[in-house]
Design a protein around this motif. Sequence first.
Motif, PDB file in Angstrom:
ATOM      1  N   ILE A   2      -4.471  12.671  18.378  1.00 36.47           N
ATOM      2  CA  ILE A   2      -3.635  12.244  17.252  1.00 36.47           C
ATOM      3  C   ILE A   2      -3.323  13.407  16.331  1.00 36.47           C
ATOM      4  O   ILE A   2      -2.473  13.494  15.845  1.00 36.47           O
ATOM      5  CB  ILE A   2      -4.389  11.105  16.624  1.00 36.47           C
ATOM      6  N   GLU A   3      -4.376  14.050  15.922  1.00 38.96           N
ATOM      7  CA  GLU A   3      -4.348  15.225  15.241  1.00 38.96           C
ATOM      8  C   GLU A   3      -3.407  16.328  15.778  1.00 38.96           C
ATOM      9  O   GLU A   3      -2.788  16.797  14.959  1.00 38.96           O
ATOM     10  CB  GLU A   3      -5.878  16.092  14.966  1.00 38.96           C
ATOM     11  N   LYS A   5       0.541   3.494  11.140  1.00 37.18           N
ATOM     12  CA  LYS A   5       0.561   3.444  12.472  1.00 37.18           C
ATOM     13  C   LYS A   5      -0.632   4.374  13.055  1.00 37.18           C
ATOM     14  O   LYS A   5      -1.410   3.942  14.127  1.00 37.18           O
ATOM     15  CB  LYS A   5       1.880   3.698  13.114  1.00 37.18           C
ATOM     16  N   ILE A   6      -0.626   5.548  12.605  1.00 40.06           N
ATOM     17  CA  ILE A   6      -1.605   6.670  13.041  1.00 40.06           C
ATOM     18  C   ILE A   6      -3.111   6.014  13.028  1.00 40.06           C
ATOM     19  O   ILE A   6      -3.958   5.864  14.139  1.00 40.06           O
ATOM     20  CB  ILE A   6      -1.708   7.895  12.465  1.00 40.06           C
ATOM     21  N   PHE A   7      -3.395   5.337  11.993  1.00 46.98           N
ATOM     22  CA  PHE A   7      -4.848   5.074  11.669  1.00 46.98           C
ATOM     23  C   PHE A   7      -4.930   3.502  12.545  1.00 46.98           C
ATOM     24  O   PHE A   7      -5.978   3.234  12.825  1.00 46.98           O
ATOM     25  CB  PHE A   7      -4.887   4.640  10.071  1.00 46.98           C
ATOM     26  N   ALA A   8      -3.923   2.838  12.476  1.00 51.42           N
ATOM     27  CA  ALA A   8      -3.790   1.477  13.153  1.00 51.42           C
ATOM     28  C   ALA A   8      -4.168   1.679  14.675  1.00 51.42           C
ATOM     29  O   ALA A   8      -5.077   1.099  15.387  1.00 51.42           O
ATOM     30  CB  ALA A   8      -2.544   0.687  13.048  1.00 51.42           C
ATOM     31  N   ASP A   9      -3.627   2.820  15.152  1.00 48.57           N
ATOM     32  CA  ASP A   9      -3.673   2.930  16.696  1.00 48.57           C
ATOM     33  C   ASP A   9      -5.067   3.327  16.879  1.00 48.57           C
ATOM     34  O   ASP A   9      -5.631   3.138  18.058  1.00 48.57           O
ATOM     35  CB  ASP A   9      -2.708   3.890  17.242  1.00 48.57           C
ATOM     36  N   LEU A  10      -5.718   4.121  16.182  1.00 46.88           N
ATOM     37  CA  LEU A  10      -6.960   4.877  16.108  1.00 46.88           C
ATOM     38  C   LEU A  10      -8.005   3.629  16.273  1.00 46.88           C
ATOM     39  O   LEU A  10      -8.789   3.546  17.022  1.00 46.88           O
ATOM     40  CB  LEU A  10      -7.227   5.911  15.169  1.00 46.88           C
ATOM     41  N   ALA A  11      -7.568   2.701  15.068  1.00 49.50           N
ATOM     42  CA  ALA A  11      -8.681   1.691  15.049  1.00 49.50           C
ATOM     43  C   ALA A  11      -8.494   0.869  16.367  1.00 49.50           C
ATOM     44  O   ALA A  11      -9.679   0.274  16.781  1.00 49.50           O
ATOM     45  CB  ALA A  11      -8.400   0.765  13.889  1.00 49.50           C
ATOM     46  N   LEU A  12      -7.380   0.524  16.796  1.00 52.83           N
ATOM     47  CA  LEU A  12      -7.156  -0.447  18.100  1.00 52.83           C
ATOM     48  C   LEU A  12      -7.893   0.183  19.139  1.00 52.83           C
ATOM     49  O   LEU A  12      -8.368  -0.411  20.312  1.00 52.83           O
ATOM     50  CB  LEU A  12      -5.597  -0.580  18.424  1.00 52.83           C
ATOM     51  N   ILE A  72      -0.958  -8.072   8.122  1.00 54.99           N
ATOM     52  CA  ILE A  72       0.099  -8.573   7.686  1.00 54.99           C
ATOM     53  C   ILE A  72       0.931  -7.183   6.978  1.00 54.99           C
ATOM     54  O   ILE A  72       0.068  -6.396   6.300  1.00 54.99           O
ATOM     55  CB  ILE A  72      -0.281  -9.476   6.580  1.00 54.99           C
ATOM     56  N   CYS A  73       2.145  -6.982   7.258  1.00 57.56           N
ATOM     57  CA  CYS A  73       2.771  -6.170   6.700  1.00 57.56           C
ATOM     58  C   CYS A  73       2.455  -4.535   6.612  1.00 57.56           C
ATOM     59  O   CYS A  73       2.246  -3.761   5.909  1.00 57.56           O
ATOM     60  CB  CYS A  73       2.992  -6.319   5.083  1.00 57.56           C
ATOM     61  N   VAL A  74       1.906  -4.323   7.948  1.00 58.60           N
ATOM     62  CA  VAL A  74       1.364  -2.959   8.243  1.00 58.60           C
ATOM     63  C   VAL A  74       2.595  -1.906   8.101  1.00 58.60           C
ATOM     64  O   VAL A  74       3.406  -2.001   8.963  1.00 58.60           O
ATOM     65  CB  VAL A  74       0.774  -2.896   9.398  1.00 58.60           C
ATOM     66  N   ILE A 117       0.851  -1.177   0.011  1.00 58.23           N
ATOM     67  CA  ILE A 117       0.047   0.158   0.034  1.00 58.23           C
ATOM     68  C   ILE A 117       1.012   1.159  -0.017  1.00 58.23           C
ATOM     69  O   ILE A 117       2.034   1.383   0.365  1.00 58.23           O
ATOM     70  CB  ILE A 117      -1.045   0.073   1.116  1.00 58.23           C
ATOM     71  N   SER A 118       0.317   2.413  -0.464  1.00 55.74           N
ATOM     72  CA  SER A 118       1.027   3.606  -0.373  1.00 55.74           C
ATOM     73  C   SER A 118       0.382   4.898   0.418  1.00 55.74           C
ATOM     74  O   SER A 118      -0.651   4.595   0.800  1.00 55.74           O
ATOM     75  CB  SER A 118       0.936   4.028  -1.883  1.00 55.74           C
ATOM     76  N   LEU A 119       1.282   5.639   0.578  1.00 55.56           N
ATOM     77  CA  LEU A 119       0.715   6.805   1.495  1.00 55.56           C
ATOM     78  C   LEU A 119      -0.441   7.454   0.655  1.00 55.56           C
ATOM     79  O   LEU A 119      -1.316   8.322   1.446  1.00 55.56           O
ATOM     80  CB  LEU A 119       1.914   7.692   1.270  1.00 55.56           C
ATOM     81  N   LYS A 120      -0.534   7.404  -0.615  1.00 52.77           N
ATOM     82  CA  LYS A 120      -1.773   8.068  -1.241  1.00 52.77           C
ATOM     83  C   LYS A 120      -3.146   7.398  -0.487  1.00 52.77           C
ATOM     84  O   LYS A 120      -4.028   8.231  -0.663  1.00 52.77           O
ATOM     85  CB  LYS A 120      -1.868   7.707  -2.610  1.00 52.77           C
ATOM     86  N   LEU A 121      -2.966   6.220  -0.028  1.00 51.20           N
ATOM     87  CA  LEU A 121      -4.290   5.644   0.476  1.00 51.20           C
ATOM     88  C   LEU A 121      -4.755   6.649   1.754  1.00 51.20           C
ATOM     89  O   LEU A 121      -5.926   6.764   2.060  1.00 51.20           O
ATOM     90  CB  LEU A 121      -4.117   4.225   1.083  1.00 51.20           C
ATOM     91  N   LEU A 122      -3.709   7.110   2.369  1.00 45.52           N
ATOM     92  CA  LEU A 122      -4.157   7.847   3.588  1.00 45.52           C
ATOM     93  C   LEU A 122      -4.907   9.212   3.304  1.00 45.52           C
ATOM     94  O   LEU A 122      -5.890   9.692   3.958  1.00 45.52           O
ATOM     95  CB  LEU A 122      -2.876   8.411   4.417  1.00 45.52           C
TER      96      LEU A 122
END
Length: 324
Positions: free
Chosen positions: A310-311, A219-226, A212-214, A178-183
Amino acid sequence: MPTFTVEKCPQTYDEYKFVLDAPHLEKARSELNETDENRAQSLAQMREWIAKHPHIKKCRTDSIFLLRFLRMRKFSVPMAQESLERYLTALRSFPQWFRNLDPLDAEIRLFNKAGVLTNLGRDSLGRTVVLIRVRSFDTERFPSALFVRQIMLLLETTIEEEETQINGYVAIADYEGISLKLLSVWSLTDVSNAAESLFQSFPLRIQEIHAICVPKFFKIFADLALSCMSEKIRSRVSCHKSLDDAMKHLELSLLTTDYEGGTQNPDQLTEDFIKCAERKRTQLLLMDEMDIDTSRYQFGGQQNTVVSEIEAGMVGSFKKLNVD
């Protein structure tokens, strides 16, 4: 076959009969506190509560629908009622994700063929296995809301099956490539609300999540989801540095043929899913009609602080990234 309606106090209710095999009956008893007597009493209590609820305007009352919440809450009726309130509030609060989940919709069918989300079927434990290939999400072709809509379509379709209600889900999220563009297509508020809708409002029994392969920039989005998950669900999340490492923990034969060891045709799986959703189209479209007075409920609550924190640190974080 029950008659599906959103009338909160219908003249008659369907008579439920457990039709799965003996192992499922025992699993429901031992893990979910489900017995014939408890089930009948709990369904009656849920229906009476819905009929008298001053803020619920329209809601399904058929057995399969209500059992979603009772089984997820192990037949604690008060907790199931709270979950149903949260679910109905999410439906009304986020129409961009929950309305018009029509398997005949051209945009939904096109996105389904893209292969971002795939229902791999059931593993050896009877759990419904869902594969999410984030790199298949084309930000030029699809809006971000469609990603969440497809998740909800898949969940709404599979949760209608009693095996899924009892055995739960395994999620495989493949972030490789995945690329940064997705964010750029997601706001933190959207991520927070989507995660809360998924993990706190939708009646899910999540057994395992394999990420897999995060990449570090995710990480910002992963932490928020968690932060939207309960401690119990967080304990079931496994992060794998590579596909090879992840494959040691998965049933390889369930994967699609574009993975080493996979045996399933991805095109056939996407076609089968849409056909399954079409068979449940009546129930899916009734989501648009269910209604609750949302003025009594606050959605997002505890996550607003997390988003703000986070923001506040995002500018510094992104200055460290080299983005073209």
